[in-house]
Design an enzyme around this catalytic site. Structure first.
Site, PDB file in Angstrom:
ATOM      1  CE  LYS A 131      -4.494   0.881   0.434  1.00  0.00           C
ATOM      2  NZ  LYS A 131      -5.632   0.170  -0.133  1.00  0.00           N
TER       3      LYS A 131
ATOM      4  N   GLY B 253     -25.851   2.066   1.840  1.00  0.00           N
ATOM      5  CA  GLY B 253     -24.933   2.730   0.913  1.00  0.00           C
ATOM      6  C   GLY B 253     -25.189   2.329  -0.526  1.00  0.00           C
TER       7      GLY B 253
ATOM      8  CB  VAL C 207     -19.940  -1.442  -4.453  1.00  0.00           C
ATOM      9  CG1 VAL C 207     -20.201  -2.931  -4.233  1.00  0.00           C
ATOM     10  CG2 VAL C 207     -18.490  -1.221  -4.872  1.00  0.00           C
TER      11      VAL C 207
END
Ligand code: NAD
Length: 349
Positions: free
Chosen positions: A80, A184, A188
Site C-alpha cells: 500500500k 450505501g 458498488v
C-alpha cells in the site's frame, strides 16, 4: 516514531519513505509480504494529522492486502502507499509524477492502484513514469459494463455471488423473496441492488444522499429507510456497502438479519466482533473475502485474460466463502478468524 516496535508492524518486508523537495510530496510505501508475488495495493492520499498516523495506516492496510490477495487466489502479495496531504488543496501533476517515480524506484515489488483521494487521471500520470501502475484501463469486464478504472462492477458482482452462497449456506434457500437491507448506494451498492433485484430479492435501502435512495426505489422497487433504521430491520441479510467499523456491540445487538454480507472494507469495529456475531447466530461473510472482486479485476487487467476468465475468477469468491464457513463450523470459530487462518496458510506465514 518507532517502526520495528510499532503496534501495526507485522514482519513487513519493506518500508520506504520519500520526500520530494520540488513538489512537496511526502509519501510512504509499505510492502507487507511478497511470498505469492509482487505486492499490489492502492495509493491513498489523505490529510493525515501526523506522520505517525500515516505510518499506522500504511502498515495496517498493506497487511490487509496480503490477506485479501491470498484469499482471492492471486499470485500477488500485499502492499500500500500513502501520500500525506489534502488532495483537493495540495495535489499537483508534478507531485503525481514524483509519486510515479517513487513507485518505480521499488522496481516492481510494489504495484500501485487507486484508493481514496486518488483518481484514474492521477494514476495515468504516475504510469508515465512507471510500468508498475494498475487500474488505469479496463480491457476486461464482468458483464459488458466497462469500468473507468474503478472496478466497482466486479466488486458488486463478487458481493452478489458471495451473498447468494451465504444465504444458501445459512438459510438453505435461493434469493427469491429474500429480504436484503443495503447500507450505501454508491458505485458498488447500486450495482449490487441491480443484481439482487434481478434475482428476485426484496430490497430495503438507505444512503445519506436522498437522490441515491430515489433511484433505487424507482429502479428496483426498493423500500426506502433512514440511515438509522437500516440495522434493526426485519430482514434476512444486512449488506454494508458504505463505511467501515459499522459492526460494533450496539449495532450487532439491534441486527435481526441472519447473514451479514456486503462490500464495505473493515466492517468489524474490532476483530472480536466476529465472535459476537457468531454467538448471535449471524453468518458473517469476511469483508476482504467477499469484496475481492475489485482486486481480482485489477489483477486480470495486468495479465493476458478474457472477460470469461475474469468473471469465473470473481465467481470463485463463492467457493472460498463456503470453505471458510465449513471450517468455521467444524472448529467452532468465528468466520473472520478462519479466513485469517486460511489466508496465512496460503501465503505461508
Ligand atoms: P462510494 O463512495 O461510491 O459509495 C458509498 C455510498 O455510501 C455513497 O453513496 C455514500 O453516500 C453512502 N454513505 C456514506 N455514509 C453513509 C451512511 N452513514 N449511511 C448510508 N449510506 C452512507 O463507494 P463504493 O466504491 O461503492 O464502495 C463502498 C464500500 O465498499 C467502501 O467501504 C469501499 O471501501 C468498499 N470497497 C469498494 C470497492 C470498489 O471496487 N469500489 C472494492 C472493495 C471494497
Amino acid at each position: 516514531m518507532s517502526v520495528f516496535q510499532h503496534n501495526e508492524f507485522d514482519d513487513h518486508e519493506h518500508l520506504a519513505f520519500h520526500f520530494d523537495k520540488e513538489t512537496g510530496l511526502k509519501a510512504i510505501i509499505a510492502i507487507h509480504n511478497t511470498n505469492l508475488g509482487p505486492s499490489l495495493g492502492g495509493c491513498r492520499m489523505w490529510p493525515y494529522a501526523s506522520d505517525e498516523e500515516a505510518l499506522n495506516d500504511v502498515l495496517r492496510l498493506s497487511k490487509g492486502m496480503t490477506y485479501k490477495a491470498a484469499m482471492a487466489g492471486l499470485n500477488q502479495g500485499g502492499g500500500k502507499a500513502v501520500i500525506i496531504g489534502e488532495p483537493r488543496k495540495v495535489k499537483t501533476e508534478a507531485m503525481m509524477r514524483a509519486m510515479g517515480r517513487f513507485v518505480d524506484s521499488l522496481g516492481g515489488k510494489y504495484i500501485s492502484a487507486e484508493d481514496s483521494g486518488m483518481s484514474v487521471a492521477d494514476l495515468k500520470i504516475m504510469a508515465e513514469h512507471s510500468q508498475h501502475i494498475a487500474g488505469t484501463q479496463a480491457k476486461y469486464h464482468v458483464f459488458g459494463e466497462e469500468a473507468d478504472g474503478n472496478p466497482a462492477p466486479s466488486t458488486a458482482y463478487g458481493v452478489f455471488v458471495g451473498l447468494r452462497s451465504s444465504v444458501s449456506f445459512a438459510l438453505g434457500r435461493d434469493l427469491q423473496g429474500v429480504k436484503v437491507a443495503i447500507q450505501g448506494l454508491g458505485h458498488v451498492g447500486m450495482r449490487l441492488a441491480a443484481h439482487l433485484h434481478k434475482a428476485g430479492a426484496q430490497l430495503f435501502v438507505t444512503d445519506i444522499y436522498p437522490e441515491n435512495i430515489d433511484n433505487a426505489v424507482a429502479l428496483f422497487a426498493a423500500t426506502p429507510v433512514s440511515p438509522e433504521e437500516i440495522y434493526a430491520l426485519d430482514v434476512d441479510v444486512f449488506a454494508p456497502c458504505a463505511m467501515g467499523a459499522i459492526l460494533n456491540p450496539s449495532s450487532i445487538a439491534s441486527l435481526r438479519a441472519k447473514v451479514v454480507a456486503g462490500a464495505a472494507n473493515n466492517q468489524l469495529a474490532t476483530e472480536s466482533m466476529g465472535q459476537v456475531l457468531r454467538d448471535k447466530g449471524i453468518l458473517y461473510a469476511p469483508d476482504y473475502v467477499i469484496n475481492a472482486g475489485g482486486i481480482i479485476d485489477i489483477y486480470h487487467q495486468k495479465i493476458p485474460s478474457s472477460h470469461e476468465a475474469m468473471r469465473a475468477h470473481v465467481e470463485r469468491i463463492s467457493n472460498t466463502l463456503l470453505e471458510v464457513y465449513e471450517r468455521a463450523n467444524a472448529l467452532n470459530l468465528p468466520t473472520n478468524m478462519v479466513a485469517n487462518q486460511i489466508a496465512e496458510e496460503r501465503f505461508g506465514r
